[in-house]
Design a protein around this motif. Structure first.
Motif, short mmCIF file in Angstrom:
data_model
loop_
_atom_site.label_atom_id
_atom_site.label_comp_id
_atom_site.label_asym_id
_atom_site.label_seq_id
_atom_site.Cartn_x
_atom_site.Cartn_y
_atom_site.Cartn_z
N THR A 47 30.61 39.39 42.95
CA THR A 47 31.23 38.57 42.00
C THR A 47 32.24 39.66 41.23
N ARG A 48 32.01 40.81 40.76
CA ARG A 48 33.07 41.80 40.08
C ARG A 48 33.83 42.83 40.99
N ASN A 49 33.88 42.32 42.34
CA ASN A 49 34.65 43.34 43.16
C ASN A 49 35.85 43.60 42.83
N ILE A 50 36.60 44.64 43.10
CA ILE A 50 37.94 45.17 42.75
C ILE A 50 38.88 44.05 43.62
N ALA A 51 39.80 43.52 42.97
CA ALA A 51 40.78 42.87 43.70
C ALA A 51 42.04 43.66 44.12
N GLY A 52 42.60 43.00 45.26
CA GLY A 52 43.63 43.82 45.95
C GLY A 52 45.05 43.94 45.02
N THR A 53 44.76 42.92 43.87
CA THR A 53 46.04 42.83 43.00
C THR A 53 45.72 43.62 41.90
N VAL A 81 30.26 53.26 36.95
CA VAL A 81 30.51 53.16 38.37
C VAL A 81 31.13 52.03 38.97
N THR A 82 32.05 52.16 39.86
CA THR A 82 32.69 50.97 40.56
C THR A 82 32.99 51.14 41.89
N ILE A 83 32.74 50.48 42.92
CA ILE A 83 33.29 50.73 44.17
C ILE A 83 33.94 49.39 44.68
N ALA A 96 32.00 50.64 51.75
CA ALA A 96 32.53 50.64 50.31
C ALA A 96 33.30 51.71 50.34
N TYR A 97 34.47 51.39 49.59
CA TYR A 97 35.49 52.19 49.38
C TYR A 97 35.58 52.73 48.02
N GLN A 98 35.92 54.24 47.93
CA GLN A 98 35.78 54.67 46.41
C GLN A 98 36.70 56.15 46.47
N ARG A 99 37.05 56.33 45.27
CA ARG A 99 37.70 57.67 45.06
C ARG A 99 37.01 59.07 45.52
N LYS A 150 30.91 60.30 42.97
CA LYS A 150 31.02 59.60 41.61
C LYS A 150 30.94 57.97 41.78
N GLY A 151 30.56 57.55 42.94
CA GLY A 151 30.82 56.16 43.32
C GLY A 151 29.45 55.68 44.16
N PHE A 152 29.14 55.84 45.43
CA PHE A 152 28.09 55.45 46.03
C PHE A 152 27.02 56.04 45.67
N ILE A 153 26.81 57.38 45.65
CA ILE A 153 25.56 58.23 45.42
C ILE A 153 25.17 58.01 44.17
N PRO A 154 25.78 57.81 42.93
CA PRO A 154 24.84 57.89 41.76
C PRO A 154 24.25 56.28 41.58
#
Length: 428
Positions: free
Chosen positions: A242-248, A342-344, A369-372, A376-380
């Motif tokens: 529901t709160r996924n990052i949008a491409g915009t 944390v957000t992916i 899942a994509y992250q910077r 700091k993203g998937f692992i924690p």
């Protein structure tokens, strides 16, 4: 995909048919056919409705970032992980250039090279031909390099610090034949045959240089990158992401997805503008889930099954009151507010791969899942989920891989991986 007149096919874009003799084919499982079409479309924007999907839009191949990350999520997936078989650096670089030329044509709705017919009868065609007559169907192709790749070609110093081997989490039961890989290609499209065609042709071009280690077909996107679009449901029947990052949402993409200059050392600066991908094959124990009461199902997720609203809320997108959920509810544990922000960006797909021989459906979620920064993203996030998430009773992670996804192909003269090899060798 439509044939292109020879006059429209720059000879520098693809190897000649004669050079293909001896490349052979690569055995791949083929998907079913769906509808396709052909209008131009940018990388960010609205998810298409069924009528829009039938127009078969083409997604721009060139750009600062690779397509297939923030791009509106397509309905079908063919993901392939490859092992490198050659020790010849120049041969591998040439393959990347050939792959780029083929990807550029396929995402534009054209056949590879000189096409599937009409050439030398004594040589294999440049294109395998199963996408003839199909439109681009928003095909995107995204490449990434795994940790093991940097053990080759003298690239050890170029391995990014954020490309770490994932730690072992509780409850994992990996199938080694579906884990790891030197590099990957993610093909997403609204037509499954277009996606399969793309992977098949890249595997064929790479014959002798790379070989498919494992692959996964996916359907029914389980998350959206488009604001306002209906949130898809997973195979458990619940709305997901529901709160996924949008491409915009360029600010959120910059903060959580794209690698910035300050994130890298001198040797890994080639990753600026790229991202990191974690792929997980998550099997669902659907037979057990299907015998679970509705109340328990909703408690496990922390949402109602109909609307998708959080506990105590009326609408799906109403801000959740996390403390109203059970302490081990999935939404509560996965929410950024309980994970230090944390957000992916998720691009998951459902899968069904027959049965396991015991009458149980081999089905679940192919999580992308994509992250910077993976650290700091998937692992924690996964550490928290694997420890106490109530959903763990009904799922098991059975495959895993992590990849460094380089920046986009800038123009007609650029190619996949150019920033990596140009900074570590005198490649143009």
């Amino acid at each position: 995909m439509a044939e292109t007149p020879k006059s429209e096919t720059p000879k520098s874009e693809s190897p000649s048919r004669r050079s293909l003799i001896g490349w052979g084919g690569a055995g791949l499982a083929l998907g079913a056919v769906a509808a396709g079409g052909a209008v131009a479309m940018s990388r960010v924007g609205e998810d298409v409705d069924p009528a829009g999907a039938e127009t078969g839009a083409a997604v721009a191949f060139h750009g600062t970032n690779q397509a297939g990350i923030a791009t509106p999520v397509q309905d079908r997936l063919h993901f392939a992980a490859f092992d490198v078989k050659t020790d010849d650096r120049a041969e591998f670089v040439q393959m990347l250039k050939d792959w780029t030329a083929a990807a550029r044509r396929m995402t534009g709705g054209h056949a590879v090279g000189d096409g599937a017919y009409g050439g030398l009868a004594e040589a294999p065609p440049d294109d395998t031909g199963e996408a003839l007559g199909l439109k681009p169907s928003r095909l995107t192709l995204t490449i990434g390099f795994g940790p093991s790749f940097f053990e080759r070609f003298g690239l050890q110093d170029a391995r990014p610090e954020a490309l770490v081997d994932l730690p072992q989490f509780p409850g994992e039961n990996f199938d080694k034949s579906r884990t790891g890989g030197d590099l990957c290609v993610q093909a997403c499209a609204d037509d499954p045959q277009v996606a399969v065609h793309a992977i098949r042709n890249l595997a064929r071009i790479g014959f002798g240089k790379v070989a498919i280690r494992w692959s996964q077909l996916g359907f029914g996107k389980t998350s959206s990158t488009t604001p306002g679009a209906q949130t898809p449901r997973n195979l458990m029947g619940f709305k997901d992401g529901t709160r996924n990052i949008a491409g915009t949402e360029t600010d959120r993409l910059k903060k959580f997805v794209w690698v910035a200059e300050g994130d890298t050392t001198k040797n890994s600066a080639w990753m600026t503008g790229g991202s990191y991908l974690v792929a997980r094959r998550i099997r669902m124990n659907v037979e057990t889930w299907d015998r679970t009461s509705l109340q328990e199902q909703e408690d496990v997720f922390g949402r109602d099954k109909g609307e998708g609203a959080a506990v105590g809320k009326a609408k799906e997108h109403d801000p959740p009151f996390l403390k109203a959920m059970k302490p081990d509810a999935h939404v509560r544990l996965a929410h950024p507010d309980t994970n230090g922000g944390v957000t992916i960006l998720r691009r998951g797909y459902s899968f069904t791969d027959g049965t396991d021989g015991l009458g149980r459906l081999d089905a679940g979620l192919f999580f992308l899942a994509y992250q910077r920064d993976v650290r700091k993203g998937f692992i924690p996030l996964q550490r928290r989920l694997s420890a106490t998430d109530a959903l763990n009773e009904y799922i098991q992670h059975v495959g895993s891989a992590v990849f460094a996804v380089p920046p986009g192909v800038r123009d007609q003269d650029d190619w996949w991986g150019s920033t990596l090899f140009s900074k570590n060798a005198k490649e143009s």
